[in-house]
Design a protein around this motif. Structure first.
Motif, PDB file in Angstrom:
ATOM      1  N   ARG A  98      -9.032  32.199 -10.634  1.00 34.93           N
ATOM      2  CA  ARG A  98      -9.824  32.574  -9.424  1.00 34.93           C
ATOM      3  C   ARG A  98     -11.220  32.271  -9.767  1.00 34.93           C
ATOM      4  NH1 ARG A  98      -8.567  35.663  -4.974  1.00 34.93           N
ATOM      5  NH2 ARG A  98     -10.434  36.790  -4.199  1.00 34.93           N
ATOM      6  N   ALA A  99     -11.604  32.539 -10.864  1.00 36.05           N
ATOM      7  CA  ALA A  99     -13.372  32.228 -11.070  1.00 36.05           C
ATOM      8  C   ALA A  99     -13.442  30.787 -10.627  1.00 36.05           C
ATOM      9  CB  ALA A  99     -13.537  32.431 -12.461  1.00 36.05           C
ATOM     10  N   LEU A 100     -12.596  29.720 -11.422  1.00 35.63           N
ATOM     11  CA  LEU A 100     -12.984  28.270 -11.253  1.00 35.63           C
ATOM     12  C   LEU A 100     -12.770  27.865  -9.727  1.00 35.63           C
ATOM     13  CD1 LEU A 100     -13.271  25.809 -12.597  1.00 35.63           C
ATOM     14  CD2 LEU A 100     -10.859  25.277 -12.835  1.00 35.63           C
ATOM     15  N   GLN A 101     -11.636  28.467  -8.949  1.00 31.04           N
ATOM     16  CA  GLN A 101     -11.557  28.139  -7.564  1.00 31.04           C
ATOM     17  C   GLN A 101     -12.688  28.719  -6.718  1.00 31.04           C
ATOM     18  OE1 GLN A 101      -7.890  28.243  -5.435  1.00 31.04           O
ATOM     19  NE2 GLN A 101      -8.468  29.909  -4.209  1.00 31.04           N
ATOM     20  N   LEU A 102     -13.318  30.112  -6.750  1.00 35.38           N
ATOM     21  CA  LEU A 102     -14.412  30.252  -6.146  1.00 35.38           C
ATOM     22  C   LEU A 102     -15.876  29.605  -6.364  1.00 35.38           C
ATOM     23  CD1 LEU A 102     -13.962  34.105  -6.567  1.00 35.38           C
ATOM     24  CD2 LEU A 102     -13.796  32.943  -4.392  1.00 35.38           C
ATOM     25  N   SER A 103     -15.707  28.873  -7.667  1.00 33.10           N
ATOM     26  CA  SER A 103     -16.845  28.176  -8.024  1.00 33.10           C
ATOM     27  C   SER A 103     -16.977  27.029  -7.419  1.00 33.10           C
ATOM     28  CB  SER A 103     -16.842  27.946  -9.647  1.00 33.10           C
ATOM     29  OG  SER A 103     -15.951  26.864 -10.042  1.00 33.10           O
ATOM     30  N   ARG A 104     -15.938  26.412  -6.991  1.00 33.34           N
ATOM     31  CA  ARG A 104     -15.960  25.108  -5.937  1.00 33.34           C
ATOM     32  C   ARG A 104     -16.941  25.150  -4.826  1.00 33.34           C
ATOM     33  NH1 ARG A 104      -9.935  24.804  -7.428  1.00 33.34           N
ATOM     34  NH2 ARG A 104     -10.042  23.725  -9.265  1.00 33.34           N
ATOM     35  N   ASP A 105     -17.354  26.398  -4.467  1.00 34.17           N
ATOM     36  CA  ASP A 105     -18.221  26.602  -3.309  1.00 34.17           C
ATOM     37  C   ASP A 105     -19.579  26.548  -3.805  1.00 34.17           C
ATOM     38  OD1 ASP A 105     -19.650  27.552  -1.228  1.00 34.17           O
ATOM     39  OD2 ASP A 105     -18.170  29.036  -0.763  1.00 34.17           O
ATOM     40  N   ASP A 106     -20.165  25.637  -3.275  1.00 36.09           N
ATOM     41  CA  ASP A 106     -21.715  25.771  -3.805  1.00 36.09           C
ATOM     42  C   ASP A 106     -22.719  26.670  -3.591  1.00 36.09           C
ATOM     43  OD1 ASP A 106     -21.064  23.218  -4.718  1.00 36.09           O
ATOM     44  OD2 ASP A 106     -22.005  22.028  -3.003  1.00 36.09           O
ATOM     45  N   SER A 107     -22.166  27.750  -2.490  1.00 39.54           N
ATOM     46  CA  SER A 107     -23.002  28.902  -2.369  1.00 39.54           C
ATOM     47  C   SER A 107     -22.692  29.943  -3.178  1.00 39.54           C
ATOM     48  CB  SER A 107     -22.735  29.183  -0.847  1.00 39.54           C
ATOM     49  OG  SER A 107     -21.331  29.682  -0.636  1.00 39.54           O
ATOM     50  N   THR A 108     -21.824  30.091  -4.189  1.00 42.85           N
ATOM     51  CA  THR A 108     -21.255  31.048  -5.131  1.00 42.85           C
ATOM     52  C   THR A 108     -22.108  31.214  -6.291  1.00 42.85           C
ATOM     53  OG1 THR A 108     -19.514  29.783  -6.060  1.00 42.85           O
ATOM     54  CG2 THR A 108     -18.969  31.072  -3.944  1.00 42.85           C
TER      55      THR A 108
END
Length: 689
Positions: free
Chosen positions: A268-278
């Motif tokens: 979940r952390a890695l997937q959310l990190s793919r958004d540059d705004s996170t």
């Protein structure tokens, strides 16, 4: 010609002794360099129905089974000569007619023949022709009958197996799953756990999970060197829903030890990190666990040392860092030992253990600032009751303790969390957009309030992974009372990918089937299943410590002789006072040890030795939990410190959970040992041998 590694090859490789592994790896390197095998001894497996299975000699005894066609070479299995040939004779390499995915399929009729030749337990009756028997008192339940053979084939189950599974009992179906291709086995286990698998993935995606193409030597070397780590971060279908879910508030995933809660948190952390705004925080309660999370996240990210937009830290490590950024100074911390010493001076005639616990569990975390507040406090989590007169007597002592710390500019951990919480609560700009907490069952009141202040309001900002059955550090409290309500956004993982069926089944006896928190959220452990079998756990009652040393040493030596490396074996004891008993085993075997303290992790060639409190996050192929004497597990000093029956009940339960945490570090082999009289928890675990 492309070279592929099957997951069955990597699994088999880990079971070989070190010398055999080296020979197999060297041969794999040579085959990748020249897949035609010039200079290698290739032999077709004539006993197999699969015409493209070949044997490749790695040394005098070790053989690699490969599947070779004009355009691809797949390393499928490795073992000693006879075992490798036997493996190949019972399998075919084919595309599933329904899903189109390549599979290594074990033949039903071959499995039946093998099982019929050995002495099998009743649960293995699936593989032998049933003898005529009288009509049973209760009809046999076939849990997959409603699913149907046709539907099972949609998920990659070979036709012969699908037809057999729909007329199999729960025990037989679980055993059958061990013989299925990976994606089919996972679907069957999800059905057996009462769920519905996700829609089958495209054939290309399935093959990418089961067969890894390696184009360069360094890529092959990495794959062969770290097969164990690969499984610690692998995402399975039952976990994906929690990784992908969009939540409109705080959410939590639960599950017993080994069900992959940490894997969900990592993905979940890695997937959310793919958004540059996170800007994501991945956090847990200790520095060693945070270090382990960082290592696994790097593996998941393809070996990169840094994952952009993800910070990994322990609760207190992060609080110290944020405090220093805000003030320019490092916090001066005061610990439990100092608090005990000061309370002894302030109140020499009272019980220092009780006063320290009251301060750390009630006064400090709940930020009680006055006698009036103390009078009204419900003392959530503390079972023992304190009347108004007692509170009025002891409050000045707590006030004096705090005044002394304030004069010295000192902070407890709870006060540090509170300071950072206050600093960020009123700020519009927060340091993180999302916070993911692993081992959330050991969050305390200050930690939860601190974390909630670090991210803005909104969906997906807080995600927790934990297991109430593994709570060993903090007293329970109501999350809802602090504004964190995960009801309606919680789920439980039911498929155990780390611990064998035999170990999980025995250790589950330590805990209630259902556990609930103070908000009424229930974690139901029933229906949990494991994906593989192993030896039955052992428990031994020894006459004295010398006898224990000899018996545990013999058990460890047997594991080493079976090809388990020293670093894959853990010796765990209740507390530091028993570490010498683990050291005695290493000395008898002439092995050096790695003490699992601080950030230390298992090292090649060394036995791992540690205490139960630091066992969280560790995994070993074999674990011996030693020194389970009656006065050690549960720890006598804790029991003697209980002031009421309620306090005693809480101690006994947390000690059970501590033993559960330690023992579930074992993947395949588990031994519990103690000197007579042994812990009464043995009665709930395994039959003595």
């Amino acid at each position: 010609m492309n070279t592929f590694l099957a997951d069955t090859f990597l699994t088999a490789l880990t079971k070989l002794d070190n010398q055999s592994q080296k020979a197999a790896k060297l041969t794999a390197f040579e085959l990748q360099t020249d897949p035609t095998g010039k200079g290698k001894s290739f032999h077709r497996i004539t006993a197999s129905k699969e015409k493209d299975f070949w044997s490749v000699r790695a040394n005098r005894d070790i053989r690699i089974i490969v599947h070779k066609t004009a355009d691809r070479l797949t390393l499928c299995y490795v073992d000693h000569h006879d075992d490798a040939y036997d493996w190949a004779s019972r399998r075919v390499f084919e595309r599933h007619p329904r899903t189109g995915a390549l599979q290594i399929v074990e033949l039903v009729e071959q499995v039946r023949e093998v099982m019929a030749k050995v002495d099998v337990a009743p649960a293995a009756d699936l593989f032998v022709e049933p003898a005529p028997a009288p009509e049973p008192a209760k009809p046999t339940i076939f849990p997959l009958a409603k699913v149907g053979a046709d539907s099972l084939q949609d998920y990659g189950v070979p036709q012969d197996w699908a037809e057999l599974l729909v007329v199999s009992s729960m025990a037989d179906a679980l055993q059958a799953a061990d013989h299925l291709p990976g994606e089919a086995a996972e679907a069957v286990r999800v059905f057996l756990a009462g769920g519905v698998p996700e829609a089958p993935a495209p054939a290309q995606a399935v093959e990418a999970q089961r067969f890894r193409m390696v184009e360069h030597r360094d890529e092959l070397e990495a794959a062969l060197e770290f097969p164990w780590d690969r499984w610690t971060v692998f995402l399975h279908p039952t976990q994906r829903q929690f990784v992908d879910a969009e939540y409109n508030g705080p959410a939590r995933v639960a599950g017993s030890a080994g069900t992959g809660k940490t894997v969900v948190a990592l993905h979940r952390a890695l997937q959310l990190s793919r958004d540059d705004s996170t800007n994501i925080l991945l956090t847990t309660f200790s520095d060693p666990l945070a270090s382990a999370l960082k290592e696994k996240l790097n593996i998941l990210n393809g070996g990169e040392a840094l994952v952009p937009r993800v910070k990994v830290s322990s609760f207190v490590g992060l609080a110290k860092e944020l405090y220093e950024l805000a003030t320019g100074n490092r916090p001066r911390m005061v610990g439990r030992d100092a608090i005990i010493r000061r309370l002894k001076k302030i109140a020499p005639d009272d019980n220092p253990t009780f006063l320290t616990n009251e301060f750390e569990d009630v006064i400090d975390p709940w930020r009680v600032d006055s006698l009036e507040d103390y009078r009204e406090l419900k003392r959530t989590g503390r079972r023992s009751r304190i009347g108004q007169r007692r509170r009025e007597l002891i409050w000045p002592w707590f006030q004096a303790l705090r005044d002394g710390m304030k004069a010295r500019h000192e902070l407890t951990e709870a006060q540090l969390f509170a300071w950072v919480e206050d600093y960020y609560s009123g700020r519009e700009r927060k340091p993180f957009t999302h916070i993911i907490v692993d081992e959330a069952q050991d969050l305390g009141v200050p930690e939860l309030r601190f974390l909630a202040a670090l991210a803005p309001e909104g969906g997906n900002r807080l995600f927790f992974a934990g297991d109430l059955g593994q709570r060993i550090f903090k007293l329970p409290f109501s999350w809802k009372s602090l504004g964190i309500d995960v009801r309606g956004r919680s789920g439980t993982l039911k498929v155990n990918y780390r611990t064998s069926h035999q170990i999980r089944e025995q250790l589950d006896r330590l805990l209630p089937e259902k556990l609930s928190d103070l908000d009424g959220l229930v974690e139901d452990r029933s229906g949990t299943i494991s994906v593989f079998n192993g030896p039955v756990p052992e428990a031994i009652s020894c006459t004295d410590q010398i006898d224990e040393t000899k018996q545990v040493s013999a058990w460890v030596k047997a594991r080493l002789d079976a090809g388990i490396a020293p670093e894959e074996i853990g010796l765990i004891v209740r507390s530091e006072g028993q570490l010498t008993r683990a050291q005695a085993v290493a000395d008898m075997l002439n092995l050096s040890v790695q003490a699992l303290l601080g950030d230390a992790r298992p090292q090649a060639g060394l036995l791992s030795v540690g205490v139960m409190q630091l066992a969280k996050g560790l995994e070993f192929r074999a674990v011996a939990v030693m020194a389970c004497d009656a006065e050690i597990v549960p720890l006598e000093s804790r029991v003697e410190g209980a002031e009421t029956q309620d306090d005693l009940d809480e101690i006994w339960q947390t000690e059970r959970q501590l033993l559960y945490v330690a023992a579930t570090r074992a993947r395949e082999n588990l031994l519990l040992s103690g000197v007579l009289p042994v812990s009464e928890y043995f009665d709930d675990l395994v039959t003595e041998t």
